[in-house]
Structures are given as C-alpha cells and as structure tokens.
Design a protein around this motif. Structure first.
Motif, short mmCIF file in Angstrom:
data_model
loop_
_atom_site.label_atom_id
_atom_site.label_comp_id
_atom_site.label_asym_id
_atom_site.label_seq_id
_atom_site.Cartn_x
_atom_site.Cartn_y
_atom_site.Cartn_z
N VAL A 1 98.78 155.45 -22.61
CA VAL A 1 98.69 155.01 -21.22
C VAL A 1 99.92 155.55 -20.52
O VAL A 1 101.04 155.40 -21.03
N GLY A 2 99.74 156.21 -19.39
CA GLY A 2 100.88 156.78 -18.69
C GLY A 2 101.89 155.71 -18.31
O GLY A 2 101.53 154.57 -17.99
N VAL A 3 103.16 156.07 -18.33
CA VAL A 3 104.24 155.13 -18.03
C VAL A 3 105.03 155.66 -16.83
O VAL A 3 105.38 156.83 -16.77
N ASP A 4 105.29 154.77 -15.89
CA ASP A 4 106.05 155.08 -14.70
C ASP A 4 107.38 154.32 -14.76
O ASP A 4 107.44 153.19 -15.25
N GLY A 5 108.43 154.95 -14.25
CA GLY A 5 109.74 154.34 -14.34
C GLY A 5 109.87 153.02 -13.61
O GLY A 5 110.70 152.19 -13.96
N GLU A 6 109.06 152.80 -12.58
CA GLU A 6 109.10 151.54 -11.83
C GLU A 6 108.07 150.55 -12.34
O GLU A 6 108.39 149.38 -12.61
N TRP A 7 106.82 150.98 -12.47
CA TRP A 7 105.72 150.08 -12.79
C TRP A 7 105.42 149.98 -14.29
O TRP A 7 104.60 149.16 -14.68
N GLY A 8 106.11 150.75 -15.09
CA GLY A 8 105.76 150.79 -16.51
C GLY A 8 104.35 151.32 -16.67
O GLY A 8 103.96 152.30 -16.03
N SER A 9 103.56 150.66 -17.50
CA SER A 9 102.15 151.04 -17.65
C SER A 9 101.22 150.15 -16.86
O SER A 9 99.99 150.26 -16.99
N TRP A 10 101.80 149.31 -16.02
CA TRP A 10 101.00 148.30 -15.31
C TRP A 10 100.57 148.80 -13.94
O TRP A 10 100.96 148.29 -12.89
N TYR A 11 99.78 149.86 -13.97
CA TYR A 11 99.23 150.47 -12.77
C TYR A 11 97.94 151.18 -13.17
O TYR A 11 97.63 151.33 -14.36
N ALA A 12 97.18 151.63 -12.18
CA ALA A 12 95.95 152.39 -12.47
C ALA A 12 95.56 153.18 -11.24
O ALA A 12 95.94 152.87 -10.11
N TYR A 13 94.77 154.22 -11.48
CA TYR A 13 94.19 155.01 -10.38
C TYR A 13 92.92 154.31 -9.94
O TYR A 13 92.07 153.98 -10.76
N ARG A 14 92.78 154.11 -8.64
CA ARG A 14 91.68 153.29 -8.15
C ARG A 14 90.71 154.03 -7.23
O ARG A 14 89.54 153.64 -7.17
N ALA A 15 91.15 155.06 -6.53
CA ALA A 15 90.22 155.76 -5.64
C ALA A 15 90.71 157.18 -5.40
O ALA A 15 91.92 157.44 -5.36
N VAL A 16 89.75 158.08 -5.26
CA VAL A 16 90.02 159.45 -4.82
C VAL A 16 89.11 159.69 -3.61
O VAL A 16 87.90 159.51 -3.70
N VAL A 17 89.72 160.09 -2.50
CA VAL A 17 88.99 160.22 -1.25
C VAL A 17 89.21 161.62 -0.67
O VAL A 17 90.34 162.10 -0.62
N LEU A 18 88.11 162.25 -0.28
CA LEU A 18 88.20 163.50 0.49
C LEU A 18 88.07 163.13 1.96
O LEU A 18 87.22 162.32 2.33
N ALA A 19 88.90 163.72 2.81
CA ALA A 19 88.90 163.33 4.22
C ALA A 19 89.28 164.52 5.10
O ALA A 19 89.97 165.45 4.66
N ASP A 20 88.86 164.46 6.35
CA ASP A 20 89.25 165.50 7.30
C ASP A 20 90.47 165.05 8.11
O ASP A 20 90.62 165.37 9.29
N THR A 21 91.33 164.29 7.47
CA THR A 21 92.57 163.80 8.08
C THR A 21 93.62 164.92 8.16
O THR A 21 93.46 165.99 7.56
N ARG A 22 94.71 164.62 8.86
CA ARG A 22 95.83 165.56 8.97
C ARG A 22 97.14 164.81 8.72
O ARG A 22 98.10 164.90 9.50
N PHE A 23 97.16 164.06 7.63
CA PHE A 23 98.38 163.36 7.26
C PHE A 23 99.41 164.34 6.69
O PHE A 23 99.05 165.40 6.16
#
Length: 233
Positions: free
Chosen positions: A123-145
C-alpha cells in the motif's frame, strides 16, 4: 486577467475528498495519455483531475449521508464530484472515468502527483497521511485550472528504523525481496485469521498513525478485498 480558472476545493475538502491534483492532458506522459484514449479523444477535454482522500473525514461523511449500496464510498464520491462541478464549474463539461467499469491507472497518476511511495506491504505510503488515504475519482474536464505541481517528499520507508510493518505481518509475507501475495492470501483466508478484516502490517506502520481508519472502515475495505481473494485463491 489570469488565464486560469479558480480552483475552489472547499466543497470537496469539506466532505473528506481533500486531495486534488490537476494535469493538462497534452502534457501527460505518453503511457498515461494513451491509457485515457479509450475514454475520449484528445480534443474532447483539456484536463484530468485526480481526487483522493486522506484520513477519516470521508468515511464519516459517507455514514452521515445514509447511502446504502454495494460501494457507498464510490457512490458518495460521484455525488460530491457532480455537486462540486454543478456548484463551482457549471459551465464546464466533465466526465468521471473512475469509479467506472474500465480500469484506470490510479497508482501511475498518484506517482505523477507525488502522492505516494512504495512500501513493503504493497500500500503506498505518504509522508503526511501514511497509508491512510485512497484514490477516489478521476475526472476528465474542459476546465482551465492551473496544473498542480507534484508533491516532493522523500519516501518515509527510507528512514524507517526496524521495519515494524515487516515484523507485524503474521503471514511473513513481507520478508525477503518482495511481497508474498500467496502467503498473504493463504493466511487471510484462514477461518481464524487476524487479518481477515484488517492488515496488521499496515497498522504496524507508524507513519501517519493519527489518521488511521476506524475499525469499521477497515472492516468495510478489507471485507471487499477478502471477497476478491476468495475468487482467485
């Protein structure tokens, strides 16, 4: 006038979807760009937005929502992403490709965002969240962020003393040169396994321990993975 739209994550943050990364699709590595061609033509959308969660807030909001379904987290996430676009980006087109029926390279996107490093317990580990996170959505958009710069943090495993996750694994699946999936599966499928509804190695990792999921959320997540193990082992 700025050429970028304002990215306001307050609604997403408020419901626990508190990790967001924006990529310009034309600037994605070739392998990632190719993987999304089955979802859209390159000219259909300009950006890809990766949304995740860290910590326990999302699970709390899912419970409060009262959603009852096979996967309430996914259903709640989709509702919130649609609401976020409706409220903050009503003039932009978007398409949610994850959750969905086709595979999406979440780990690869997370790598580009700098959201995780590999760990012995897979399970991937992050320096802040440890392993207590997950990927929840992937969105394609015509935004300009404005595209998000990747998070630059060293792997916490590099400075870990004693490798407590390895010692905590009762299946000894983390010993040696790689993760022993068959050892892990065989142990979890035992009727009295201590890892049927949790991963003791993951719990043994000290990184981000203040964000650890509740026992209820762990049971939800690991009961799903246990069903998959029963199908293939």
């Amino acid at each position: 006038m700025s050429q970028f739209q304002t990215f306001d994550p307050s609604l997403l943050d408020g419901v626990g979807l508190n990790r967001q990364a924006v990529f310009n699709i034309p600037e994605l590595p070739a392998d990632v760009a190719e993987s999304i061609r089955s979802f859209c033509l390159p000219e259909d959308y300009g950006q890809l937005i990766l949304i995740g969660h860290g910590g326990t807030r999302l699970w709390e909001c899912v419970k409060q929502s009262g959603i009852i379904s096979e996967d309430p987290i996914d259903d709640f996430t989709v509702q919130m992403v649609k609401r976020w676009f409706s409220d903050s980006q009503p003039n932009n087109r978007f398409r949610i490709i994850y959750p969905g029926s086709q595979a999406v390279g979440l780990q690869r996107l997370g790598q580009l965002a700098g959201w995780h490093s590999s760990s012995p317990f897979r399970v991937g580990v992050d320096g802040e969240w440890g392993s207590w996170y997950a990927y929840r959505a992937v969105v394609l958009a015509d935004t300009r962020f404005e595209p998000t710069r990747p998070v630059e943090r060293p792997s916490p495993c590099l400075s870990c003393d004693g490798r407590p996750c390895v010692a905590a694994c009762p299946a000894q699946a983390l010993e040696g040169d790689g993760f022993g999936l068959e050892k892990c599966a065989a142990y979890r499928l035992q009727p009295e396994s201590a890892c049927r509804d949790k991963c003791l190695a993951r719990i043994g990792c000290p990184v981000g321990s203040s964000h650890r999921y509740s026992d209820e959320q762990l049971r939800h997540s690991y009961s799903r993975s246990l069903r998959y193990l029963k199908q293939y082992f």
